[in-house]
Design an enzyme around this catalytic site. Sequence first.
Site, short mmCIF file in Angstrom:
data_model
loop_
_atom_site.label_atom_id
_atom_site.label_comp_id
_atom_site.label_asym_id
_atom_site.label_seq_id
_atom_site.Cartn_x
_atom_site.Cartn_y
_atom_site.Cartn_z
N HIS A 217 -40.20 -21.08 33.24
CA HIS A 217 -38.92 -21.13 32.51
C HIS A 217 -37.94 -21.95 33.32
O HIS A 217 -36.73 -21.80 33.17
CB HIS A 217 -38.35 -19.74 32.30
CG HIS A 217 -39.36 -18.79 31.75
ND1 HIS A 217 -40.11 -17.98 32.55
CD2 HIS A 217 -39.74 -18.55 30.48
CE1 HIS A 217 -40.93 -17.27 31.78
NE2 HIS A 217 -40.72 -17.60 30.53
N GLY A 400 -26.63 -17.62 27.57
CA GLY A 400 -25.76 -17.86 26.42
C GLY A 400 -26.49 -17.68 25.10
O GLY A 400 -26.04 -16.92 24.23
N ILE A 401 -27.66 -18.32 24.97
CA ILE A 401 -28.35 -18.23 23.67
C ILE A 401 -28.89 -16.82 23.43
O ILE A 401 -28.90 -16.33 22.31
CB ILE A 401 -29.46 -19.30 23.48
CG1 ILE A 401 -30.41 -19.36 24.67
CG2 ILE A 401 -28.88 -20.66 23.21
CD1 ILE A 401 -31.57 -20.34 24.47
N SER A 443 -30.76 -9.05 29.58
CA SER A 443 -29.48 -8.60 29.08
C SER A 443 -29.63 -7.96 27.70
O SER A 443 -28.88 -7.04 27.36
CB SER A 443 -28.45 -9.72 29.07
OG SER A 443 -28.94 -10.78 28.31
N GLY A 484 -31.76 -0.39 34.73
CA GLY A 484 -31.97 -1.66 35.44
C GLY A 484 -32.08 -1.51 36.95
O GLY A 484 -32.51 -2.41 37.64
N ARG A 541 -33.71 -12.62 37.76
CA ARG A 541 -34.37 -13.89 37.92
C ARG A 541 -33.74 -14.74 39.01
O ARG A 541 -34.37 -15.62 39.60
CB ARG A 541 -34.29 -14.65 36.59
CG ARG A 541 -35.34 -15.66 36.42
CD ARG A 541 -35.00 -16.44 35.19
NE ARG A 541 -35.35 -15.74 33.96
CZ ARG A 541 -36.59 -15.68 33.49
NH1 ARG A 541 -37.56 -16.23 34.14
NH2 ARG A 541 -36.82 -15.07 32.37
N ASP A 554 -22.02 -14.44 38.61
CA ASP A 554 -23.20 -13.98 37.89
C ASP A 554 -22.95 -14.11 36.38
O ASP A 554 -21.88 -13.73 35.88
CB ASP A 554 -23.48 -12.52 38.24
CG ASP A 554 -24.57 -11.97 37.34
OD1 ASP A 554 -25.70 -12.46 37.45
OD2 ASP A 554 -24.27 -11.09 36.51
N ALA A 555 -23.96 -14.65 35.67
CA ALA A 555 -23.79 -14.91 34.23
C ALA A 555 -23.51 -13.62 33.45
O ALA A 555 -22.63 -13.59 32.58
CB ALA A 555 -25.05 -15.59 33.69
N GLY A 556 -24.24 -12.56 33.76
CA GLY A 556 -24.08 -11.30 33.02
C GLY A 556 -22.73 -10.64 33.30
O GLY A 556 -22.13 -10.03 32.42
N1 LIG Z 1 -31.55 -5.02 37.04
C1 LIG Z 1 -30.45 -5.43 36.48
N2 LIG Z 1 -29.45 -4.56 36.21
C2 LIG Z 1 -28.30 -4.97 35.62
N3 LIG Z 1 -28.10 -6.25 35.25
C3 LIG Z 1 -29.08 -7.14 35.48
C4 LIG Z 1 -30.30 -6.80 36.11
N4 LIG Z 1 -31.06 -7.92 36.20
C5 LIG Z 1 -30.35 -8.92 35.66
N5 LIG Z 1 -29.18 -8.46 35.21
C6 LIG Z 1 -28.13 -9.17 34.49
O1 LIG Z 1 -28.75 -9.93 33.47
C7 LIG Z 1 -28.22 -11.25 33.50
C8 LIG Z 1 -29.25 -12.23 32.99
O2 LIG Z 1 -29.44 -12.00 31.65
P1 LIG Z 1 -30.43 -12.90 30.77
O3 LIG Z 1 -30.21 -14.33 31.10
O4 LIG Z 1 -30.31 -12.48 29.38
O5 LIG Z 1 -31.82 -12.39 31.27
P2 LIG Z 1 -33.13 -13.12 31.79
O6 LIG Z 1 -32.86 -13.34 33.25
O7 LIG Z 1 -34.17 -12.09 31.53
O8 LIG Z 1 -33.28 -14.39 31.01
C9 LIG Z 1 -27.86 -11.47 34.95
O9 LIG Z 1 -26.87 -12.45 35.06
C10 LIG Z 1 -27.38 -10.11 35.40
O10 LIG Z 1 -26.01 -9.90 35.14
O1 LIG Z 2 -38.90 -15.52 29.66
C1 LIG Z 2 -39.66 -14.65 29.43
C2 LIG Z 2 -39.41 -13.26 29.75
O2 LIG Z 2 -38.47 -13.16 30.75
P1 LIG Z 2 -37.00 -12.61 30.53
O3 LIG Z 2 -36.79 -11.85 31.79
O4 LIG Z 2 -36.98 -11.79 29.29
O5 LIG Z 2 -36.11 -13.81 30.37
C3 LIG Z 2 -40.88 -14.91 28.71
O6 LIG Z 2 -40.94 -16.19 28.24
C4 LIG Z 2 -42.13 -14.55 29.42
O7 LIG Z 2 -42.48 -13.36 28.87
#
Ligand SMILES: Nc1ncnc2c1ncn2[C@@H]1O[C@H](COP(=O)(O)OP(=O)(O)O)[C@@H](O)[C@H]1O
Ligand SMILES: O=C(COP(=O)(O)O)[C@@H](O)CO
Length: 579
Positions: A217, A400-401, A443, A484, A541, A554-556
């Site tokens: 990714h 964002g998306i 998220s 989380g 991630r 941090d994005a979240g």
């Molecule tokens: N274990 C966790 N507990 C709380 N918030 C988390 C945790 N891991 C990641 N996050 C939040 O999730 C956000 C990322 O969300 P998103 O981009 O939707 O998820 P992904 O990394 O699965 O693509 C991070 O910026 C952070 O704020």
């Molecule tokens: O991106 C994937 C899952 O990771 P997230 O943590 O939900 O972003 C996916 O493409 C692989 O399962």
Amino acid sequence: MTRLYNDPVDFADEMIDGFVAANKNHVRRVSGGVVRSTRTPEGTVALIVGGGSGHYPAFGGIVGSGLAHGAAMGNLFASPSAQQVESVATAANRGGGVLLGYGNYAGDVLHFTQAQEKLNAAGIPTRSIAVTDDISSAPLAEKEKRRGIAGDLTVFKAAAAAAEAGYSLDDVVGVAQRANERTRSFGVAFSGCTLPGAGAPLFSVPEGRMAVGMGIHGEPGIEETDISTADELAERFVAALLEELPEGIDTVAGNRVGLILNGLGSVKYEELFVVYRRVSQLLEQAGLVIVDPEVGELVTSFDMAGASLTLFWLDDELEGFWRKPADTPGYRKGSVAAVEQLEASEIAEAEAVIIPVSSAESRAAGWVVYEAIEAIASVVDSNVDELGRIDAVAGDGDHGIGMQRGARAGAAAAREALEAGAGAKTLLDSAAAAWANRAGGTSGALWGVALSAVGASLGDTMEPGPADVAAGVAAARDAIMSFGKADVGDKTMVDALVPFSATLADEISGGTELATAWQRAADVATAAATATADLLPRMGRARPHAEKSLGTPDAGAYSLGLIVQSIAVVLASHREEEK
Ligand SMILES: Nc1ncnc2c1ncn2[C@@H]1O[C@H](COP(=O)(O)OP(=O)(O)O)[C@@H](O)[C@H]1O
Ligand SMILES: O=C(COP(=O)(O)O)[C@@H](O)CO
């Protein structure tokens, strides 16, 4: 560059429709993904795999004889939701229990774990395996933190063959764990990929350069070099994989290995064969016997240019499973015995939702909640690119998306629930499920549990007051932190949520009216979100790329700040109305 799409928002759904239409003899669509359209013996373990879409043939394309019984198919690059996983597993269950198989990504872990708990509670014995083959994603000492890439296939193949041989759930889990222990992958990328409708790649690699260890990714790799020749790449792959032998294997020579040379999307098969030529020479020189090598696209990353090498260190039993025939839309091997097609009525589907009784007061509160969720959707819409940009610094750029899909779906579900007469709790539960379902990802899972926790505090029959709202926010904070497992200082949304909740509770217990208390708490949350720029990530991630994220919030946490500010405006408008 993805050229062929309609509305980008519908891409994943339309892709699944077409995939199912083209492969009716293998798969049938169910809510959340696909299951086999063929009969499997009663009492056998069902292997349900899954993950985000955009990785074809992972994950729907490996459903069929000799491989998975079902696949939960998430949105593009976002894990499926717990509800999707649960629904696919329920439809595929043959009475022998369920093994959930997925790559080790935060969003997948959260959603699949939640689904596992729900399935067990519903009386379907369920276990899981998170694949961790990518050696560049964490050091050996922390191998449980590694990501899953093309090695998904060797682990799933072994587990599926064990299930088909009639092994018990415990024994299938044992095989899957051993296969995972013995699978190692290493990859490189030459360019990023562009999701449908996006104006720019989700991530990029400079022209002429090669990102060593880059994730599927776009997770940053361990180093960047000039692109090497095919032979040099083969040498690098082999050297990396022979340097780290699985536990119990002391010397290279004399072993037998399954192998995948995987293309990530836009490396030609011809190029892969040139690389494989040298890989096979090197492995044979090292004294290894290669068993049933696979050279092709097995776990892709949209149109990303890149490749990875996977070695599957076999023992006698694993070799038998690796060599077993399979017949799926995207992976075929040998010839499988004839299979019987299932009738549509033989596949269980999820039941319709019933709206519980609510009071007029709770329905009135539900309107305010609905407006708040609409405000969230609107602020996320306006900031979608900025959220993606922040997430791309050390994450995968999809925050964002993902939030946009989740918030829009949450608002639509809230409206529908309201029109069906739901009170605040039921409305929030519907919004939570829709949000988690459409957003997927980390998220998505966290916002899903948060909205449900707020709902539980508001109920369907009471007239919620400011103290109930503060209790709801505290419950959401607790739910996110226990689910989380992040703490303050880990650089996640928790860093903004904890001070937000504390300030709101203090203000309300001190007698401040709700809209003012919320606004003060929102200002504290915004400041806390900005301050996360000084932190190093310890979760999610972004963790492996801690130093890259210094200087960026941090994005979240940032999106949480925007969201609570947008709700402050809704609450203020209601205070005005009351005057
Ligand atoms: N274990 C966790 N507990 C709380 N918030 C988390 C945790 N891991 C990641 N996050 C939040 O999730 C956000 C990322 O969300 P998103 O981009 O939707 O998820 P992904 O990394 O699965 O693509 C991070 O910026 C952070 O704020
Ligand atoms: O991106 C994937 C899952 O990771 P997230 O943590 O939900 O972003 C996916 O493409 C692989 O399962």
